[in-house]
Design an enzyme around this catalytic site. Structure first.
Site, mmCIF file in Angstrom:
data_model
loop_
_atom_site.group_PDB
_atom_site.id
_atom_site.type_symbol
_atom_site.label_atom_id
_atom_site.label_comp_id
_atom_site.label_asym_id
_atom_site.label_seq_id
_atom_site.Cartn_x
_atom_site.Cartn_y
_atom_site.Cartn_z
ATOM 1 N N ASN A 10 0.865 -1.183 0.000
ATOM 2 C CA ASN A 10 0.000 0.000 0.000
ATOM 3 C C ASN A 10 0.901 1.232 0.000
ATOM 4 O O ASN A 10 1.429 1.621 1.039
ATOM 5 C CB ASN A 10 -0.912 -0.021 1.232
ATOM 6 C CG ASN A 10 -1.783 1.214 1.350
ATOM 7 O OD1 ASN A 10 -1.776 2.088 0.487
ATOM 8 N ND2 ASN A 10 -2.537 1.309 2.431
ATOM 9 N N ARG A 88 -3.044 -1.971 -3.014
ATOM 10 C CA ARG A 88 -4.165 -1.055 -2.784
ATOM 11 C C ARG A 88 -3.996 0.134 -3.716
ATOM 12 O O ARG A 88 -2.928 0.748 -3.782
ATOM 13 C CB ARG A 88 -4.174 -0.567 -1.350
ATOM 14 C CG ARG A 88 -5.248 0.487 -1.080
ATOM 15 C CD ARG A 88 -5.068 1.119 0.283
ATOM 16 N NE ARG A 88 -6.056 2.159 0.529
ATOM 17 C CZ ARG A 88 -5.774 3.369 1.029
ATOM 18 N NH1 ARG A 88 -4.520 3.684 1.292
ATOM 19 N NH2 ARG A 88 -6.723 4.247 1.236
ATOM 20 N N HIS A 177 -12.454 4.276 1.230
ATOM 21 C CA HIS A 177 -12.497 3.264 2.299
ATOM 22 C C HIS A 177 -13.343 2.054 1.908
ATOM 23 O O HIS A 177 -13.802 1.296 2.772
ATOM 24 C CB HIS A 177 -13.061 3.858 3.607
ATOM 25 C CG HIS A 177 -12.215 4.918 4.218
ATOM 26 N ND1 HIS A 177 -12.749 6.094 4.751
ATOM 27 C CD2 HIS A 177 -10.866 5.020 4.379
ATOM 28 C CE1 HIS A 177 -11.773 6.841 5.215
ATOM 29 N NE2 HIS A 177 -10.626 6.218 5.005
ATOM 30 N N HIS A 205 -16.327 4.500 9.386
ATOM 31 C CA HIS A 205 -14.894 4.172 9.365
ATOM 32 C C HIS A 205 -14.167 5.424 9.854
ATOM 33 O O HIS A 205 -13.998 6.397 9.110
ATOM 34 C CB HIS A 205 -14.445 3.796 7.952
ATOM 35 C CG HIS A 205 -12.975 3.501 7.851
ATOM 36 N ND1 HIS A 205 -12.481 2.226 7.676
ATOM 37 C CD2 HIS A 205 -11.894 4.310 7.910
ATOM 38 C CE1 HIS A 205 -11.163 2.263 7.641
ATOM 39 N NE2 HIS A 205 -10.783 3.532 7.773
ATOM 40 N N ASP A 280 -4.689 14.250 16.583
ATOM 41 C CA ASP A 280 -4.820 12.934 17.203
ATOM 42 C C ASP A 280 -5.979 12.944 18.185
ATOM 43 O O ASP A 280 -5.978 13.695 19.164
ATOM 44 C CB ASP A 280 -3.520 12.571 17.922
ATOM 45 C CG ASP A 280 -3.481 11.113 18.361
ATOM 46 O OD1 ASP A 280 -4.504 10.618 18.861
ATOM 47 O OD2 ASP A 280 -2.424 10.477 18.207
ATOM 48 N N GLY A 328 -9.362 3.268 13.466
ATOM 49 C CA GLY A 328 -8.625 3.535 14.695
ATOM 50 C C GLY A 328 -9.437 4.209 15.780
ATOM 51 O O GLY A 328 -9.386 3.819 16.958
ATOM 52 N N GLY A 330 -12.933 4.580 15.653
ATOM 53 C CA GLY A 330 -14.164 3.819 15.834
ATOM 54 C C GLY A 330 -13.987 2.587 16.703
ATOM 55 O O GLY A 330 -14.892 2.206 17.448
ATOM 56 N N ASN A 332 -11.592 2.234 19.073
ATOM 57 C CA ASN A 332 -10.929 2.475 20.356
ATOM 58 C C ASN A 332 -11.518 3.592 21.209
ATOM 59 O O ASN A 332 -11.286 3.614 22.417
ATOM 60 C CB ASN A 332 -9.445 2.764 20.113
ATOM 61 C CG ASN A 332 -8.712 1.571 19.547
ATOM 62 O OD1 ASN A 332 -8.644 0.514 20.171
ATOM 63 N ND2 ASN A 332 -8.177 1.716 18.341
ATOM 64 N N GLU A 383 -8.429 -4.409 6.129
ATOM 65 C CA GLU A 383 -8.350 -4.167 4.695
ATOM 66 C C GLU A 383 -7.302 -5.056 4.031
ATOM 67 O O GLU A 383 -7.482 -5.505 2.895
ATOM 68 C CB GLU A 383 -8.035 -2.686 4.446
ATOM 69 C CG GLU A 383 -9.131 -1.749 4.908
ATOM 70 C CD GLU A 383 -8.691 -0.297 4.925
ATOM 71 O OE1 GLU A 383 -8.982 0.410 3.949
ATOM 72 O OE2 GLU A 383 -8.067 0.122 5.918
#
Length: 396
Positions: A10, A88, A177, A205, A280, A328, A330, A332, A383
């Site tokens: 990727n 990808r 996505h 996502h 972040d 990430g 969604g 956590n 993925e």
């Protein structure tokens, strides 16, 4: 050694993620990333049998990264186990409705789509060419972010612009996505014992790049990202939906150029822009706990826009058997999931706080209460496994 593995590559403009996966078992033999490609700090890092290793690339770009990858796989005894390479590719336009094997016509078609993803498709092509050079004779496949959304009905993807923009230039909603959505939609049905052919699934996502999609009977029928990944939800550094006339306003009133505005909307907005702290989500949540009002505002806007667009996507499916969180954030952030479900409470979502807290760090499961009229679930996306499975099917 039997050729049982698929090498997944990727490529981004300055990075290259990779993994070696057995598509039958889902077992990942090795994974890693080459970063800062083309710069003096370029390096490749990988994880093998629980150990983390790295190698400097001394300014090397994608070709050097693939050469180093080949050498490392040979050193680990994995090179001869690879049956094919799966790539990808971000944008397939309207040309590619499913994954396919690489040939000259496919390469040309990907290049023809490059104007729709000028930062991504050229890098994807560089990765494919480098893999062809260093892994000669191995079949190559391409799996597109956009192909899953090619089942959207026309009324979902046409923009209300002069029709010639679509007819002559391909200006329409494409969505991204897609590989993740395909995996998650199927996984949701497995976990909830739903028939894929009779299912209504809404998926968020959520990561630094974030989108949501409506999946009806296993097919994508609408999504939030559009012609480019800028449209839709609030993201780490992207603004999502804003008044398109902001370009003219910022140019005429304050002298910003077109390129400067595009850079601001893509790289300096979203959570980073509103909080003036970080893109972040974890840092934003920590700042909220410390009473940072600007961080709280960023979080509130992120969740509000997400809840509003998730609810809107249910128009496309005519209801919702399950609302799935992945990516990430969604997977956590119990705080964001909880806030969104609270906003969607009028639709019958009743969160179970303990289940929501438990579904983090790779743990999947339903996060709504047993008495909830609507179901929300956390799913770990994969993925790379989806690309490996597609590749295995294509090579027979």
């Amino acid at each position: 050694m039997s050729k049982e593995n698929i090498l997944i590559i990727n490529c981004g403009s300055s990075s290259m993620k990779f993994a070696v996966i057995n598509p039958a078992t889902g077992e990942e033999a090795i994974n890693g990333i080459a970063e800062r490609l083309g710069s003096p700090e370029s390096l490749i890092r990988w994880k093998f049998e629980g150990n983390k290793e790295r190698e400097e690339l001394n300014g090397g770009a994608h070709d050097a990264a693939v050469a180093a990858l080949l050498s490392m796989l040979a050193d680990k005894g994995l090179k001869d186990s690879i049956a094919a390479v799966g790539h990808r590719v971000v944008h397939g336009g309207e040309t590619f409705k499913e994954s396919c094997l690489v040939n000259e016509e496919v390469m040309q078609a990907i290049e023809n789509c490059s104007h729709l993803a000028p930062l991504h498709n050229p890098a994807n092509l560089i990765g494919i060419k480098a893999a062809q050079k260093h892994f000669p004779g191995l079949p190559m496949s391409v799996v597109f972010d956009t192909s899953f959304h090619q089942t959207m009905p026309e009324h979902a993807y046409i923009y209300p612009l002069p029709y010639e923009f679509y007819r002559d230039h391909g200006v329409r909603k494409y969505g991204f996505h897609g590989t993740s959505y395909r995996f998650v939609a199927k996984r949701v049905c497995e976990m909830l014992n739903l028939e894929v052919s009779n299912s209504k699934v809404i998926i968020g996502h959520l990561g630094n790049g974030a989108s949501a999609a409506a999946v009806l009977n296993g097919e994508g029928v609408d999504t939030t990202m559009g012609l480019t990944p800028l449209e839709g939800l609030v993201m780490g550094t992207r603004c999502g939906n804003v008044d398109p006339n902001i370009y003219s306003f910022l140019n005429k009133e304050y002298g910003y150029s077109l390129d400067e505005i595009t850079d601001i909307l893509n790289k300096k907005s979203g959570l980073l822009g509103m909080s003036e702290l970080s893109n972040d989500c974890r840092a934003i949540e920590e700042a909220c706990e410390e009473g940072n009002k600007q961080a709280q505002l960023a979080m509130d806007v992120f969740c509000y826009v997400l809840a509003k667009q998730l609810a809107g996507l249910m128009v496309a499916t005519g209801g919702c058997d399950a609302l799935a969180f992945t990516g990430g954030i969604g997977e956590n952030s119990d705080a964001i999931r909880g806030k969104v479900l609270e906003m969607l409470g009028f639709m019958g979502f009743e969160m179970d706080a303990q289940k929501n807290l438990d579904c983090r760090f790779g743990n999947e499961g339903v996060i709504t209460s047993d008495s909830s009229k609507a179901t929300a679930i956390v799913v770990s996306t994969n993925e790379e496994l989806m690309i490996a499975k597609d590749t295995a099917i294509l090579i027979g």
